[in-house]
Design a protein around this motif. Sequence first.
Motif: not given
Length: 388
Positions: A283-290, A296-302, A307-314, A327-330
Amino acid sequence: MKNFHYHMPVDLFFGEGQLAQLAPQMKRFGSRVLLVYGGGSIKRNGLYQKIMDIFAEEHISHWELAGVEPNPHLTTVVRGVELCREHNIELILAVGGGSSIDCAKVIAGSVHYNGNPWDIVLDSKLCTSALPLGVVLTLSATGSEMDPMAVITNTDLNLKYGTGSPLFIPKFSILDPTFTYTVPASQTAAGTADIMSHVFESYFTLNDGAYLINRLAEGILQTCIHYAPIAMKEPDNYEARANLMWASSQAINGLLKNGKTTPWSVHAMEHALSAYFDVTHGVGLAILTPVWMEYILNDDTVQMFAEYGWNVWHLDRTADKWDIARAAIAKTSEFFASLDIPMTLRELNIPEDMLETMAKNAPKGGDTIHGVVPLHWTDVLEIYKKAY
Ligand code: NZQ
Ligand code: ZN
């Protein structure tokens, strides 16, 4: 891809009916056994009696350490070590989820150590030999059934630390998905969040060239997304329970970090919460992860999040990568919420004035968590505040 050495020597028996392997496996190591289990779920669902019948038929002498708490306490480890020494235990058998298994690991590694088991949690190199450990898994979550790690809480110091040693790796693990039919929906959800977090911690790295491993990681994430809602609605759906169980082991048995540098971030932040409050780890992880993803979303990590959004959430491959990353984070947050996980720290009754103290404790013995994006304790505090 980076060089790696992979060795995970667990004799693993997967599937319905594999409890038949318990006696032959135990007999490889001895017939004086310490049975380690939690607060009674195995008595309520009949597994305890099945194990007692096997012990009686096979003339196995056993002693018990019952009542291992979720987020197992150091004091319980100490009791277990005393039992092992007093009764010349030859094998420890953990029956339960990560808490019972982790407790059993540190007991096994402390029996021959002439000092406090907490020393071994702080520095696992002090453990130079361990009793053999067997596992019967009852909850798909931590992967402790197939990894060298253990997490112990010192309630005197309010510290919850992970430790790891090859000597902690179970000699055998029995994974019968039917033993998870009685796991309540809330624990199924929390366990799934934990499995997904183990994948995230290895998956989100920069420019590692580990294409194959990243696709395997995405497969595990999609397995969780597909099967968790089914297992919650139909607790005795074998296919759902089996896939979640194997995902639990595969997420953290080393497979997903082969060829990668995998600096973990969110676990350290969660462990600092459950060191103080009785927070369910997943539960703690689910709250903190998004919140962490957003932070940490920035020019380096975008690109990594896109890719996570495309490959996991299509998500739409033609859209702007920043939109896809957001959108993937949401989607991640919405998925955890759809499993009825409370999504704020406030809902866990954590007092707001404790956030700073916990943030300072999150980097183990320093002031920074060296994750994919380094997090100073002041960053951790910001994440806690956003998650409150
Ligand atoms: O204690 P009992 O009565 O058995 O009930 C447990 C407990 O209340 C219940 N449960 C387990 N199997 C059940 C069941 N209830 C009904 N039917 C069943 N078949 O579930 C509750 C939670 O059990 P627990 O063992 O605490 O959960 P989990 O497996 O999530 O373990 C959590 C601990 O593992 C650590 C966590 O920090 C936490 O301390 N972790 C260990 C890791 C490792 N060894 O690699 C990595 C993880 O990231 C994690 O940190
Ligand atoms: Zn975890």
